[in-house]
Design a protein around this motif. Structure first.
Motif, PDB file in Angstrom:
ATOM      1  N   PHE A  72       4.319  29.994   9.528  1.00 25.21           N
ATOM      2  CA  PHE A  72       3.317  31.062   9.549  1.00 25.21           C
ATOM      3  C   PHE A  72       3.866  32.252  10.318  1.00 25.21           C
ATOM      4  CE2 PHE A  72       0.923  27.704   7.943  1.00 25.21           C
ATOM      5  CZ  PHE A  72      -0.165  28.252   7.279  1.00 25.21           C
ATOM      6  N   GLY A  73       3.516  33.444   9.838  1.00 21.70           N
ATOM      7  CA  GLY A  73       3.972  34.668  10.499  1.00 21.70           C
ATOM      8  C   GLY A  73       3.090  35.039  11.671  1.00 21.70           C
ATOM      9  N   ASP A  74       1.814  34.675  11.571  1.00 19.52           N
ATOM     10  CA  ASP A  74       0.898  34.932  12.681  1.00 19.52           C
ATOM     11  C   ASP A  74      -0.329  34.046  12.529  1.00 19.52           C
ATOM     12  OD1 ASP A  74      -0.329  36.391  10.528  1.00 19.52           O
ATOM     13  OD2 ASP A  74      -1.478  37.520  12.007  1.00 19.52           O
ATOM     14  N   GLU A  75      -1.065  33.935  13.627  1.00 18.98           N
ATOM     15  CA  GLU A  75      -2.262  33.089  13.580  1.00 18.98           C
ATOM     16  C   GLU A  75      -3.251  33.537  14.631  1.00 18.98           C
ATOM     17  OE1 GLU A  75      -4.590  31.559  12.174  1.00 18.98           O
ATOM     18  OE2 GLU A  75      -3.521  29.754  11.502  1.00 18.98           O
ATOM     19  N   ARG A  76      -4.504  33.365  14.294  1.00 22.91           N
ATOM     20  CA  ARG A  76      -5.597  33.654  15.230  1.00 22.91           C
ATOM     21  C   ARG A  76      -5.777  32.442  16.151  1.00 22.91           C
ATOM     22  NH1 ARG A  76      -8.507  36.123  10.546  1.00 22.91           N
ATOM     23  NH2 ARG A  76      -7.066  37.763   9.889  1.00 22.91           N
ATOM     24  N   ALA A  77      -6.248  32.679  17.371  1.00 19.10           N
ATOM     25  CA  ALA A  77      -6.353  31.608  18.366  1.00 19.10           C
ATOM     26  C   ALA A  77      -7.612  30.776  18.145  1.00 19.10           C
ATOM     27  CB  ALA A  77      -6.330  32.201  19.770  1.00 19.10           C
ATOM     28  N   VAL A  78      -7.633  30.100  17.009  1.00 20.34           N
ATOM     29  CA  VAL A  78      -8.792  29.272  16.649  1.00 20.34           C
ATOM     30  C   VAL A  78      -8.282  27.970  16.046  1.00 20.34           C
ATOM     31  CG1 VAL A  78     -10.340  31.234  16.183  1.00 20.34           C
ATOM     32  CG2 VAL A  78      -8.894  30.330  14.333  1.00 20.34           C
ATOM     33  N   HIS A  97      -3.281  21.352  -2.504  1.00 24.72           N
ATOM     34  CA  HIS A  97      -3.011  21.142  -3.930  1.00 24.72           C
ATOM     35  C   HIS A  97      -1.545  20.910  -4.267  1.00 24.72           C
ATOM     36  CE1 HIS A  97      -7.068  22.702  -4.085  1.00 24.72           C
ATOM     37  NE2 HIS A  97      -6.647  23.732  -3.386  1.00 24.72           N
ATOM     38  N   VAL A  98      -0.663  21.111  -3.295  1.00 24.59           N
ATOM     39  CA  VAL A  98       0.775  20.963  -3.586  1.00 24.59           C
ATOM     40  C   VAL A  98       1.432  20.132  -2.476  1.00 24.59           C
ATOM     41  CG1 VAL A  98       0.887  23.203  -4.799  1.00 24.59           C
ATOM     42  CG2 VAL A  98       1.446  23.079  -2.348  1.00 24.59           C
ATOM     43  N   PRO A  99       2.557  19.469  -2.820  1.00 24.60           N
ATOM     44  CA  PRO A  99       3.226  18.625  -1.814  1.00 24.60           C
ATOM     45  C   PRO A  99       4.177  19.428  -0.928  1.00 24.60           C
ATOM     46  CG  PRO A  99       4.304  18.371  -3.932  1.00 24.60           C
ATOM     47  CD  PRO A  99       3.176  19.334  -4.157  1.00 24.60           C
ATOM     48  N   ALA A 100       3.637  20.419  -0.223  1.00 27.77           N
ATOM     49  CA  ALA A 100       4.490  21.294   0.595  1.00 27.77           C
ATOM     50  C   ALA A 100       4.492  20.847   2.048  1.00 27.77           C
ATOM     51  CB  ALA A 100       3.977  22.724   0.510  1.00 27.77           C
ATOM     52  N   THR A 101       5.600  21.122   2.726  1.00 26.34           N
ATOM     53  CA  THR A 101       5.678  20.920   4.175  1.00 26.34           C
ATOM     54  C   THR A 101       5.337  22.241   4.839  1.00 26.34           C
ATOM     55  OG1 THR A 101       7.454  19.339   3.883  1.00 26.34           O
ATOM     56  CG2 THR A 101       7.250  20.322   6.071  1.00 26.34           C
ATOM     57  N   ALA A 102       4.307  22.236   5.698  1.00 25.79           N
ATOM     58  CA  ALA A 102       3.896  23.490   6.347  1.00 25.79           C
ATOM     59  C   ALA A 102       3.679  23.230   7.833  1.00 25.79           C
ATOM     60  CB  ALA A 102       2.607  24.004   5.723  1.00 25.79           C
ATOM     61  N   HIS A 103       4.116  24.164   8.628  1.00 23.54           N
ATOM     62  CA  HIS A 103       3.985  24.038  10.081  1.00 23.54           C
ATOM     63  C   HIS A 103       2.962  25.049  10.584  1.00 23.54           C
ATOM     64  CE1 HIS A 103       7.523  21.505   9.986  1.00 23.54           C
ATOM     65  NE2 HIS A 103       8.135  22.430   9.272  1.00 23.54           N
ATOM     66  N   ARG A 104       1.808  24.546  11.006  1.00 20.47           N
ATOM     67  CA  ARG A 104       0.753  25.411  11.528  1.00 20.47           C
ATOM     68  C   ARG A 104       1.168  26.013  12.863  1.00 20.47           C
ATOM     69  NH1 ARG A 104      -4.323  25.625  14.425  1.00 20.47           N
ATOM     70  NH2 ARG A 104      -4.057  23.676  15.588  1.00 20.47           N
ATOM     71  N   MET A 105       0.807  27.270  13.082  1.00 23.70           N
ATOM     72  CA  MET A 105       0.943  27.870  14.409  1.00 23.70           C
ATOM     73  C   MET A 105      -0.329  27.518  15.163  1.00 23.70           C
ATOM     74  SD  MET A 105       2.155  31.837  14.149  1.00 23.70           S
ATOM     75  CE  MET A 105       3.873  32.263  14.397  1.00 23.70           C
ATOM     76  N   ALA A 106      -0.210  26.734  16.216  1.00 21.99           N
ATOM     77  CA  ALA A 106      -1.410  26.369  16.973  1.00 21.99           C
ATOM     78  C   ALA A 106      -1.660  27.457  18.013  1.00 21.99           C
ATOM     79  CB  ALA A 106      -1.239  24.995  17.600  1.00 21.99           C
ATOM     80  N   ALA A 107      -2.125  28.596  17.558  1.00 24.59           N
ATOM     81  CA  ALA A 107      -2.265  29.756  18.454  1.00 24.59           C
ATOM     82  C   ALA A 107      -3.279  29.501  19.557  1.00 24.59           C
ATOM     83  CB  ALA A 107      -2.660  30.986  17.638  1.00 24.59           C
TER      84      ALA A 107
END
Ligand code: 6PG
Length: 240
Positions: A72-78, A97-107
């Motif tokens: 993620f390029g940016d994230e809200r602190a929620v 819906h897709v088998p993607a690997t995604a890394h959440r920004m835990a802002a």
């Protein structure tokens, strides 16, 4: 100062722009000779259609999801279930819906260093000590912000860190965001702006980039890749 080389692609409308971007993202997923391609996703409302397009046929099957790694390029602190969460929007539009690997920004944890570490572990390519992302997706706010690089905020001056927490007094909030030095070392930076309400800021910022002048009041104009490709994807309404 020399202007920045920007490729502008003007699609008929938002659906056309996002279909064309989705086709290019499918190409990116098939490049890299088997090495996972890293993509930083943008938030806000504009890219939702892009993510929905990627999640549906024909792109659902055309993208090599196993060859992509999403950041993620940016994230809200929620937390992720909050309606404000960029991750939540991307999850509903795409990740469910897709088998993607995604890394959440835990802002909401404020741990920008942790996200930087994660990127450092997952992305091998480096330039000047910064990770080289294969693709950074960005949007533009009507105030000229991009990612969570807002006018007048401290993150605009960051020269060392890849990811920081940024106080945004104009929104009375704090967000996590990638910094300019990270964004500007990406191989590709694609900015998506659609709709007539972006027309004025798009025209102003493209003029600044063409002239090579600096305009810190519009942070998107600080996105000037050092060697990578810069593409602004617009629709006719945003181009004017
Ligand atoms: C965010 C962003 C941000 C966004 C612009 C445009 O989290 O809000 O990543 O930089 O791209 O604000 O947002 P809209 O698409 O909602 O106009």
């Amino acid at each position: 100062m020399a202007g920045t080389a920007v490729t502008t692609i003007v699609a008929a409308d938002a659906a056309d722009a996002t279909r064309r971007m989705a086709a290019q993202i499918a190409e990116v997923s098939r490049s890299g000779a088997g090495v996972a391609q890293s993509i930083a996703l943008s938030g806000g409302s504009t890219p939702k259609l892009l993510y929905e397009t990627l999640a549906a046929p024909p792109f659902h099957d055309r993208v090599r999801w196993d060859r992509l790694e999403l950041f993620f390029g940016d994230e809200r602190a929620v937390p992720p279930h909050d309606p404000e969460s960029n991750y939540g929007m991307v999850r509903r539009a795409l990740l469910d819906h897709v088998p993607a690997t995604a890394h959440r920004m835990a802002a909401e944890t404020g741990d920008a260093a942790g996200y930087e570490r994660l990127m450092g572990e997952r992305i091998k390519a480096r330039r000047d000590g910064f990770a080289v992302l294969d693709l950074v997706l960005l949007g533009i706010g009507k105030d000229g912000h991009t990612a969570s690089l807002f006018p007048g905020t401290a993150a605009l001056l960051e020269a060392q860190r890849w990811v920081v927490m940024n106080d945004v007094p104009q929104l009375q909030t704090r967000r996590m965001t990638m910094t300019y030095p990270l964004i500007n070392r990406a191989r590709r930076v694609w900015v998506l702006a659609t709709g007539a309400d972006k027309r004025e800021i798009v025209a102003q910022c493209l003029a600044v980039l063409a002239s090579g002048e600096s305009a810190p009041q519009w942070p998107i104009t600080g996105v000037r890749p050092l060697g990578g490709q810069l593409v602004w994807w617009l629709d006719e309404a945003a181009r004017g």
